[in-house]
Design a protein around this motif. Structure first.
Motif, PDB file in Angstrom:
ATOM      1  N   ARG A   2       0.838  -1.172   0.000  1.00 48.53           N
ATOM      2  CA  ARG A   2       0.000   0.000   0.000  1.00 48.53           C
ATOM      3  C   ARG A   2       0.883   1.237   0.000  1.00 48.53           C
ATOM      4  O   ARG A   2       1.924   1.276   0.652  1.00 48.53           O
ATOM      5  CB  ARG A   2      -0.908   0.026   1.235  1.00 48.53           C
ATOM      6  CG  ARG A   2      -2.040  -0.989   1.156  1.00 48.53           C
ATOM      7  CD  ARG A   2      -3.052  -0.570   0.086  1.00 48.53           C
ATOM      8  NE  ARG A   2      -4.141  -1.509   0.043  1.00 48.53           N
ATOM      9  CZ  ARG A   2      -4.198  -2.511  -0.804  1.00 48.53           C
ATOM     10  NH1 ARG A   2      -3.228  -2.707  -1.661  1.00 48.53           N
ATOM     11  NH2 ARG A   2      -5.219  -3.338  -0.804  1.00 48.53           N
ATOM     12  N   ILE A   3       0.487   2.261  -0.713  1.00 45.29           N
ATOM     13  CA  ILE A   3       1.322   3.439  -0.874  1.00 45.29           C
ATOM     14  C   ILE A   3       1.318   4.254   0.400  1.00 45.29           C
ATOM     15  O   ILE A   3       0.303   4.441   1.028  1.00 45.29           O
ATOM     16  CB  ILE A   3       0.802   4.278  -2.041  1.00 45.29           C
ATOM     17  CG1 ILE A   3       0.681   3.391  -3.264  1.00 45.29           C
ATOM     18  CG2 ILE A   3       1.717   5.428  -2.332  1.00 45.29           C
ATOM     19  CD1 ILE A   3      -0.087   3.996  -4.371  1.00 45.29           C
ATOM     20  N   THR A   9       4.516   6.697  -3.247  1.00 47.49           N
ATOM     21  CA  THR A   9       3.850   5.954  -4.304  1.00 47.49           C
ATOM     22  C   THR A   9       4.874   5.365  -5.242  1.00 47.49           C
ATOM     23  O   THR A   9       4.612   4.389  -5.912  1.00 47.49           O
ATOM     24  CB  THR A   9       2.912   6.881  -5.098  1.00 47.49           C
ATOM     25  OG1 THR A   9       3.654   8.011  -5.546  1.00 47.49           O
ATOM     26  CG2 THR A   9       1.753   7.323  -4.264  1.00 47.49           C
ATOM     27  N   THR A  21       1.214   1.424   3.856  1.00 43.74           N
ATOM     28  CA  THR A  21       1.767   0.154   3.400  1.00 43.74           C
ATOM     29  C   THR A  21       0.998  -1.031   3.967  1.00 43.74           C
ATOM     30  O   THR A  21       1.313  -2.169   3.679  1.00 43.74           O
ATOM     31  CB  THR A  21       3.244   0.038   3.816  1.00 43.74           C
ATOM     32  OG1 THR A  21       3.352   0.211   5.228  1.00 43.74           O
ATOM     33  CG2 THR A  21       4.083   1.069   3.102  1.00 43.74           C
ATOM     34  N   ASN A 157       7.867   1.088  -6.611  1.00 47.15           N
ATOM     35  CA  ASN A 157       6.937   0.360  -7.461  1.00 47.15           C
ATOM     36  C   ASN A 157       6.853   1.027  -8.841  1.00 47.15           C
ATOM     37  O   ASN A 157       6.406   2.162  -8.951  1.00 47.15           O
ATOM     38  CB  ASN A 157       5.558   0.341  -6.793  1.00 47.15           C
ATOM     39  CG  ASN A 157       4.521  -0.398  -7.616  1.00 47.15           C
ATOM     40  OD1 ASN A 157       4.801  -0.898  -8.708  1.00 47.15           O
ATOM     41  ND2 ASN A 157       3.316  -0.454  -7.099  1.00 47.15           N
ATOM     42  N   SER A 160       3.307   2.581 -10.072  1.00 44.29           N
ATOM     43  CA  SER A 160       2.598   3.491  -9.188  1.00 44.29           C
ATOM     44  C   SER A 160       3.107   4.907  -9.370  1.00 44.29           C
ATOM     45  O   SER A 160       4.113   5.146 -10.025  1.00 44.29           O
ATOM     46  CB  SER A 160       2.773   3.048  -7.732  1.00 44.29           C
ATOM     47  OG  SER A 160       1.957   3.799  -6.880  1.00 44.29           O
ATOM     48  N   ALA A 175      -5.906   1.657  -1.792  1.00 44.88           N
ATOM     49  CA  ALA A 175      -5.619   1.404  -3.198  1.00 44.88           C
ATOM     50  C   ALA A 175      -6.899   1.448  -4.022  1.00 44.88           C
ATOM     51  O   ALA A 175      -6.880   1.839  -5.192  1.00 44.88           O
ATOM     52  CB  ALA A 175      -4.938   0.046  -3.358  1.00 44.88           C
ATOM     53  N   SER A 179      -7.535   3.726  -7.406  1.00 45.29           N
ATOM     54  CA  SER A 179      -8.056   3.177  -8.655  1.00 45.29           C
ATOM     55  C   SER A 179      -9.323   3.891  -9.093  1.00 45.29           C
ATOM     56  O   SER A 179      -9.531   4.143 -10.286  1.00 45.29           O
ATOM     57  CB  SER A 179      -8.320   1.674  -8.498  1.00 45.29           C
ATOM     58  OG  SER A 179      -7.118   0.972  -8.252  1.00 45.29           O
ATOM     59  N   TYR A 219      -2.500   1.644 -13.003  1.00 41.80           N
ATOM     60  CA  TYR A 219      -1.977   1.617 -11.640  1.00 41.80           C
ATOM     61  C   TYR A 219      -2.103   0.218 -11.099  1.00 41.80           C
ATOM     62  O   TYR A 219      -3.153  -0.428 -11.205  1.00 41.80           O
ATOM     63  CB  TYR A 219      -2.779   2.607 -10.773  1.00 41.80           C
ATOM     64  CG  TYR A 219      -2.660   2.381  -9.287  1.00 41.80           C
ATOM     65  CD1 TYR A 219      -1.456   2.568  -8.614  1.00 41.80           C
ATOM     66  CD2 TYR A 219      -3.785   1.991  -8.539  1.00 41.80           C
ATOM     67  CE1 TYR A 219      -1.366   2.372  -7.246  1.00 41.80           C
ATOM     68  CE2 TYR A 219      -3.700   1.793  -7.178  1.00 41.80           C
ATOM     69  CZ  TYR A 219      -2.491   1.985  -6.531  1.00 41.80           C
ATOM     70  OH  TYR A 219      -2.404   1.793  -5.183  1.00 41.80           O
ATOM     71  N   LYS A 220      -1.037  -0.291 -10.521  1.00 41.14           N
ATOM     72  CA  LYS A 220      -1.056  -1.613  -9.889  1.00 41.14           C
ATOM     73  C   LYS A 220      -0.327  -1.498  -8.569  1.00 41.14           C
ATOM     74  O   LYS A 220       0.865  -1.198  -8.521  1.00 41.14           O
ATOM     75  CB  LYS A 220      -0.407  -2.662 -10.786  1.00 41.14           C
ATOM     76  CG  LYS A 220      -0.524  -4.089 -10.233  1.00 41.14           C
ATOM     77  CD  LYS A 220       0.056  -5.078 -11.228  1.00 41.14           C
ATOM     78  CE  LYS A 220      -0.128  -6.522 -10.732  1.00 41.14           C
ATOM     79  NZ  LYS A 220       0.641  -6.771  -9.484  1.00 41.14           N
ATOM     80  N   ASP A 221      -1.052  -1.743  -7.473  1.00 46.06           N
ATOM     81  CA  ASP A 221      -0.484  -1.615  -6.130  1.00 46.06           C
ATOM     82  C   ASP A 221       0.494  -2.757  -5.864  1.00 46.06           C
ATOM     83  O   ASP A 221       0.285  -3.879  -6.300  1.00 46.06           O
ATOM     84  CB  ASP A 221      -1.628  -1.619  -5.119  1.00 46.06           C
ATOM     85  CG  ASP A 221      -1.132  -1.337  -3.725  1.00 46.06           C
ATOM     86  OD1 ASP A 221      -0.065  -0.704  -3.582  1.00 46.06           O
ATOM     87  OD2 ASP A 221      -1.801  -1.766  -2.775  1.00 46.06           O
TER      88      ASP A 221
END
Length: 221
Positions: A2-3, A9, A21, A157, A160, A175, A179, A219-221
């Motif tokens: 998690r950002i 990010t 996170t 990442n 992100s 997240a 999205s 976007y992909k966490d």
């Protein structure tokens, strides 16, 4: 992952936009205009409907003058005020009360972005998960500072980044919220400055204002 912040990010730095996170998402995104927001009742922002989805153009509200034939950046939503930005965000994820203080679960005061980002105002909203909104006056300077911070701290990442409009940026502990803000209906895009970013076919990868960065809906966490 998690950002953790507007910077984490894509890096390991704890900065302003308090993304987390920890695992777990937000509640189901809520559609609406957030009319009960204490900071969005019309004081100093041109009225209670400025920047809402129903009235996006009033007094420079969201998407007030986006040119149909403009660049990807020029077509991004533009808020003008924190109230307008919060009402816009609330149309796609929970942000019905915006505050100038982060609360116990938000970012610490010493994590604020430096002057290079040209941030003029910061707001926090959300209930179970904090969403942070910043307004900035110089989008190119903001993107330049973000890219420099990412490079300084080794990336992170590659899929992100930061959700941005023309004059505001948004991050969330959820997240799912991130999205939701990248839905076509929202019109926001993610600023990604990672050299290894390579989205699947069909996703946008438009030039940003800074060389080496792109605007994308992937976007992909």
């Amino acid at each position: 992952m998690r950002i953790k912040s507007i910077i984490t990010t894509v890096t390991a730095v704890t900065a302003l936009l308090a993304l987390t996170t920890a695992c777990g998402g937000d509640a189901t995104p809520t559609a609406g205009t957030g009319g009960d927001s204490s900071a969005a009742n019309g004081a100093g922002d041109g009225g209670p409907n400025e920047g809402t989805l129903d009235n996006p153009t009033k007094n420079g509200g969201v998407n007030g003058s986006a040119p149909k034939d403009g660049t990807a950046f020029q077509k991004l939503p533009k808020a003008g005020t924190m109230a307008a930005a919060a009402r816009f965000v609330n149309g796609f994820t929970q942000c019905d009360r915006v505050s100038t203080t982060p609360g116990e679960d938000g970012p610490s005061e010493d994590s604020k972005l430096g002057p290079a980002y040209t941030v003029t105002e910061t707001g926090y909203c959300g209930r179970r998960n904090v969403t942070t909104i910043v307004l900035y006056k110089d989008p190119k300077a903001f993107q330049t500072a973000f890219k420099a911070e990412m490079e300084k701290n080794g990336g992170g990442n590659p899929n992100s980044g930061i959700v941005v409009g023309q004059d505001f940026a948004v991050g969330s502990q959820s997240a799912d919220a991130m999205s939701a803000l990248l839905q076509p209906q929202a019109g926001l895009l993610m600023l990604n400055c990672h050299a290894d970013f390579n989205p699947p076919s069909g996703f946008r990868k438009e030039p940003a204002l800074v060389k080496g960065c792109v605007l994308t809906d992937y976007y992909k966490d």
